[in-house]
Design a protein around this motif. Structure first.
Motif, PDB file in Angstrom:
ATOM      1  N   VAL A  35     -15.220   9.737  -2.012  1.00  0.00           N
ATOM      2  CA  VAL A  35     -13.779   9.645  -1.737  1.00  0.00           C
ATOM      3  C   VAL A  35     -13.496   8.674  -0.596  1.00  0.00           C
ATOM      4  CG1 VAL A  35     -13.746  11.555  -0.094  1.00  0.00           C
ATOM      5  CG2 VAL A  35     -11.682  10.977  -1.359  1.00  0.00           C
ATOM      6  N   TRP A  36     -14.440   8.534   0.324  1.00  0.00           N
ATOM      7  CA  TRP A  36     -14.215   7.598   1.427  1.00  0.00           C
ATOM      8  C   TRP A  36     -14.168   6.163   0.928  1.00  0.00           C
ATOM      9  CZ3 TRP A  36     -15.389  12.411   2.105  1.00  0.00           C
ATOM     10  CH2 TRP A  36     -14.909  13.058   3.229  1.00  0.00           C
ATOM     11  N   ILE A  37     -14.810   5.910  -0.203  1.00  0.00           N
ATOM     12  CA  ILE A  37     -14.705   4.584  -0.821  1.00  0.00           C
ATOM     13  C   ILE A  37     -13.255   4.326  -1.223  1.00  0.00           C
ATOM     14  CG2 ILE A  37     -15.435   3.165  -2.783  1.00  0.00           C
ATOM     15  CD1 ILE A  37     -18.111   4.619  -2.720  1.00  0.00           C
ATOM     16  N   LEU A  38     -12.596   5.367  -1.740  1.00  0.00           N
ATOM     17  CA  LEU A  38     -11.190   5.229  -2.126  1.00  0.00           C
ATOM     18  C   LEU A  38     -10.316   4.937  -0.913  1.00  0.00           C
ATOM     19  CD1 LEU A  38     -10.754   8.178  -4.666  1.00  0.00           C
ATOM     20  CD2 LEU A  38     -11.083   5.763  -5.172  1.00  0.00           C
ATOM     21  N   ASP A  39     -10.574   5.642   0.184  1.00  0.00           N
ATOM     22  CA  ASP A  39      -9.787   5.420   1.395  1.00  0.00           C
ATOM     23  C   ASP A  39      -9.974   3.995   1.893  1.00  0.00           C
ATOM     24  OD1 ASP A  39      -8.109   5.924   3.499  1.00  0.00           O
ATOM     25  OD2 ASP A  39      -9.565   7.041   4.680  1.00  0.00           O
ATOM     26  N   GLY A  40     -11.224   3.528   1.883  1.00  0.00           N
ATOM     27  CA  GLY A  40     -11.490   2.152   2.294  1.00  0.00           C
ATOM     28  C   GLY A  40     -10.811   1.148   1.390  1.00  0.00           C
ATOM     29  N   LEU A  41     -10.808   1.448   0.107  1.00  0.00           N
ATOM     30  CA  LEU A  41     -10.142   0.571  -0.855  1.00  0.00           C
ATOM     31  C   LEU A  41      -8.643   0.495  -0.567  1.00  0.00           C
ATOM     32  CD1 LEU A  41     -10.723  -1.000  -3.577  1.00  0.00           C
ATOM     33  CD2 LEU A  41      -9.926   1.061  -4.739  1.00  0.00           C
ATOM     34  N   GLU A  42      -8.037   1.654  -0.299  1.00  0.00           N
ATOM     35  CA  GLU A  42      -6.604   1.701  -0.023  1.00  0.00           C
ATOM     36  C   GLU A  42      -6.237   0.879   1.214  1.00  0.00           C
ATOM     37  OE1 GLU A  42      -3.902   3.156  -1.452  1.00  0.00           O
ATOM     38  OE2 GLU A  42      -5.148   3.585  -3.180  1.00  0.00           O
ATOM     39  N   VAL A  43      -6.943   1.125   2.303  1.00  0.00           N
ATOM     40  CA  VAL A  43      -6.623   0.465   3.560  1.00  0.00           C
ATOM     41  C   VAL A  43      -6.813  -1.043   3.444  1.00  0.00           C
ATOM     42  CG1 VAL A  43      -7.287   0.238   5.983  1.00  0.00           C
ATOM     43  CG2 VAL A  43      -7.141   2.502   4.941  1.00  0.00           C
ATOM     44  N   THR A  44      -7.891  -1.449   2.780  1.00  0.00           N
ATOM     45  CA  THR A  44      -8.199  -2.877   2.688  1.00  0.00           C
ATOM     46  C   THR A  44      -7.220  -3.614   1.786  1.00  0.00           C
ATOM     47  OG1 THR A  44     -10.520  -2.262   2.888  1.00  0.00           O
ATOM     48  CG2 THR A  44     -10.050  -4.530   2.300  1.00  0.00           C
ATOM     49  N   ILE A  45      -6.842  -2.996   0.692  1.00  0.00           N
ATOM     50  CA  ILE A  45      -5.877  -3.628  -0.206  1.00  0.00           C
ATOM     51  C   ILE A  45      -4.585  -3.933   0.540  1.00  0.00           C
ATOM     52  CG2 ILE A  45      -4.343  -3.161  -2.147  1.00  0.00           C
ATOM     53  CD1 ILE A  45      -6.697  -1.850  -3.556  1.00  0.00           C
ATOM     54  N   VAL A  46      -4.120  -2.960   1.327  1.00  0.00           N
ATOM     55  CA  VAL A  46      -2.885  -3.169   2.080  1.00  0.00           C
ATOM     56  C   VAL A  46      -3.070  -4.280   3.111  1.00  0.00           C
ATOM     57  CG1 VAL A  46      -1.242  -2.108   3.652  1.00  0.00           C
ATOM     58  CG2 VAL A  46      -2.088  -0.823   1.699  1.00  0.00           C
ATOM     59  N   GLY A  47      -4.214  -4.257   3.822  1.00  0.00           N
ATOM     60  CA  GLY A  47      -4.460  -5.279   4.822  1.00  0.00           C
ATOM     61  C   GLY A  47      -4.615  -6.665   4.226  1.00  0.00           C
ATOM     62  N   SER A  48      -5.275  -6.751   3.074  1.00  0.00           N
ATOM     63  CA  SER A  48      -5.520  -8.043   2.439  1.00  0.00           C
ATOM     64  C   SER A  48      -4.274  -8.596   1.763  1.00  0.00           C
ATOM     65  CB  SER A  48      -6.629  -7.902   1.388  1.00  0.00           C
ATOM     66  OG  SER A  48      -7.832  -7.474   1.978  1.00  0.00           O
ATOM     67  N   MET A  49      -3.376  -7.713   1.353  1.00  0.00           N
ATOM     68  CA  MET A  49      -2.241  -8.140   0.544  1.00  0.00           C
ATOM     69  C   MET A  49      -0.948  -8.261   1.336  1.00  0.00           C
ATOM     70  SD  MET A  49      -2.805  -6.211  -3.063  1.00  0.00           S
ATOM     71  CE  MET A  49      -4.144  -6.729  -4.139  1.00  0.00           C
ATOM     72  N   SER A  50      -1.064  -8.378   2.650  1.00  0.00           N
ATOM     73  CA  SER A  50       0.152  -8.442   3.460  1.00  0.00           C
ATOM     74  C   SER A  50       1.033  -9.613   3.057  1.00  0.00           C
ATOM     75  CB  SER A  50      -0.217  -8.529   4.944  1.00  0.00           C
ATOM     76  OG  SER A  50      -1.055  -9.640   5.201  1.00  0.00           O
ATOM     77  N   ASP A  51       0.421 -10.780   2.802  1.00  0.00           N
ATOM     78  CA  ASP A  51       1.220 -11.942   2.411  1.00  0.00           C
ATOM     79  C   ASP A  51       1.853 -11.748   1.034  1.00  0.00           C
ATOM     80  OD1 ASP A  51       0.992 -13.355   4.688  1.00  0.00           O
ATOM     81  OD2 ASP A  51      -0.273 -14.956   3.901  1.00  0.00           O
ATOM     82  N   ALA A  52       1.075 -11.169   0.092  1.00  0.00           N
ATOM     83  CA  ALA A  52       1.601 -10.949  -1.260  1.00  0.00           C
ATOM     84  C   ALA A  52       2.768  -9.974  -1.241  1.00  0.00           C
ATOM     85  CB  ALA A  52       0.485 -10.424  -2.169  1.00  0.00           C
ATOM     86  N   LEU A  53       2.694  -8.967  -0.372  1.00  0.00           N
ATOM     87  CA  LEU A  53       3.760  -7.975  -0.292  1.00  0.00           C
ATOM     88  C   LEU A  53       4.998  -8.513   0.418  1.00  0.00           C
ATOM     89  CD1 LEU A  53       1.547  -4.879   0.580  1.00  0.00           C
ATOM     90  CD2 LEU A  53       2.808  -5.211  -1.550  1.00  0.00           C
TER      91      LEU A  53
END
Length: 497
Positions: A35-53
């Motif tokens: 489940v911690w993989i999911l949490d890492g995925l969530e946090v990173t997607i948001v951090g990486s996609m700041s420009d796209a958002l």
């Protein structure tokens, strides 16, 4: 209200702790720890996609502050979810809750992918956080109660460090998803969130095979079910390891109860264990501010001040260092000891972060990422050990709620304020392009980490290699009344009944 149902003398804790490592334990690790993989995925997607958002046409038109706000909303949901689901985990059992919380996460993260506007996005992020927060309470308590004492430290630290597998995967995933030549910009960030839901469904299938905690069962009057589960585990481990298990002589007598009131739990935490309460609060505040402030907004820092268009590669390197650090250092928490290793990792990472803040204007994107990788190589092991500490130094009946409480309080203090502060600092400094204006965030994170390490040095609990029941006796244990002035909160003495 606590309702006593009987007394039982059992050897189940000793039988679970004497098991050799086998493939069955990997089922627990994979089914629960992923489940911690999911949490890492969530946090990173948001951090990486700041420009796209931020793009008003293909994204949601978020501002720099909105990006920080989204991180804070996610963490706020995690805090509330931890407290809500944490008390249910102690009351209703580990398995029911680690299935329910994963289902909440799955629905909410898929809903994020369909967000038509910022408000929908913030609401979906909030409920995604509630699922993840509930997972922290349910999963850490279940893992510690199923993993043998000799392996508990390294397994817990490594599992909590697996957050960074998801972070690295999320970083690399965003590279093709944010490339308009590969996927339309309007759909790339949505697909990233949707893939998180698909991964969660796979984990849910594996998790159904993980049993309820026998420790929780026998305290709640279900000793026959607990005995059946332990016998099944023993047969499986003997077959897989090829070793015949030796009998145990150590037993524990408990007063079984169907439920234990929140009043008794609160009295236990604050009256019997004030030093341990201060310890956990310090560790959680330090790591929560450091990670949530830095990582939630690092992609924004790179794009705003260092002219980076594609942040995925940088975040992947950073994340890989975090996981390698937790994995490489985790055995030392069992061999060298909890107190020494937590103090070392917290203080060293804090000092390095402070030095980075002083020389922030001299870094390029590559060198800042390299420095971050060095800092968080040590910080990741320490931060993971904060969860280990909260999950093993309080009585079993309070374990999930204690994890939830310290996660929520520490994360609320550090994890909500951190992203908001960094988002505000980046917003303020973006006009001038002066990266040194965000250095104050680094200094605050450094001070909190160093303070956490010093508190560990003085108040830390030497729990390595010990059974959970010897570190903190269950509230329901049948024992003599403690003498006046008994040492319920020192480093080695068990808690009074």
């Amino acid at each position: 209200m606590a309702v006593e149902t009987g007394r039982i003398t059992t050897d189940i804790p000793a039988r679970l702790d004497r098991l050799p490592w086998a493939r069955w334990h990997w089922l627990v690790v994979i089914g629960l720890g992923t489940v911690w993989i999911l949490d890492g995925l969530e946090v990173t997607i948001v951090g990486s996609m700041s420009d796209a958002l931020k793009d008003g046409d293909t994204g949601l038109g978020l501002s720099n502050f909105d990006v920080g706000l989204a991180g804070a909303v996610y963490v706020a949901g995690a805090c509330i979810g931890a407290l809500f689901f944490g008390q249910l985990t102690d009351r209703l059992g580990r398995k029911k809750l680690f299935l329910l919380t994963l289902a909440v996460y799955t629905v909410a993260t898929v809903a994020t992918a369909f967000a038509p506007n910022p408000l929908w996005y913030f609401i979906a992020r909030f409920f995604t956080g509630t699922g993840i927060g509930g997972e922290y309470a349910a999963i850490n308590s279940a893992i510690d109660e199923l993993i043998p004492a000799a392996y508990r430290g390294r397994v817990d630290v490594a599992i909590n460090g697996s957050f960074w597998i998801g972070a690295a995967g999320g970083s690399l995933l965003t590279i093709p998803l944010l490339d308009p030549n590969v996927i339309d910009a309007e759909w790339g960030w949505r697909l990233a969130f949707g893939l998180g839901g698909i991964l969660a469904i796979g984990i849910l299938i594996v998790r159904k095979n993980v049993p309820e905690s026998p420790r929780w069962l026998f305290i709640h009057g279900r000793e026959e079910e607990a005995e059946e589960i332990v016998r099944s585990i023993e047969r499986t481990v003997e077959e897989e390891s090829g070793k015949r298990l030796h009998p145990v002589s150590e037993t524990i007598t408990v007063r079984q109860r169907k439920a234990i009131g929140l009043g008794l739990i609160a009295r236990t935490v604050f009256t019997l264990y004030p030093r341990r309460t201060i310890l956990c609060f310090s560790l959680f505040v330090g790591q929560a501010f450091l990670y949530n402030a830095f990582f939630f907004t690092y992609g924004d820092t790179l794009t705003t001040f260092l002219d980076v268009d594609q942040v995925g590669w940088y975040l992947a390197i950073f994340a890989a260092s975090n996981f390698v650090g937790a994995l490489a250092l985790s055995p030392l928490f069992d061999s060298i000891g909890r107190v020494q290793m937590i103090t070392f990792t917290y203080v060293l990472s804090g000092v390095l972060l402070g030095v980075t803040g002083f020389f922030l204007d001299s870094f390029t994107a590559a060198t800042l990422t390299l420095m971050g990788a060095i800092i968080f190589f040590f910080a990741s092991a320490g931060a993971s050990a904060a969860y280990l500490t909260a999950s093993e130094i309080f009585p079993m009946e309070t374990r999930a709620l204690c994890i939830a409480f310290f996660y929520a309080i520490g994360t609320a203090a550090g994890g909500i304020s951190g992203p908001l502060l960094f988002g505000w600092l980046i917003e303020r400094a973006s006009d001038s392009g002066d990266i040194t204006k965000i250095a104050i965030g680094y200094f605050i994170g450094a001070a909190l980490m160093i303070a956490g390490g010093l508190v560990e040095a003085f108040l830390g609990v030497r729990a390595e290699g010990k059974s959970l029941e010897s570190i903190a006796q269950p509230l329901t244990v049948e024992d003599d009344e403690p003498e006046a002035g008994g040492r319920s909160d020192d480093r080695t003495a068990p808690a009074p009944a």
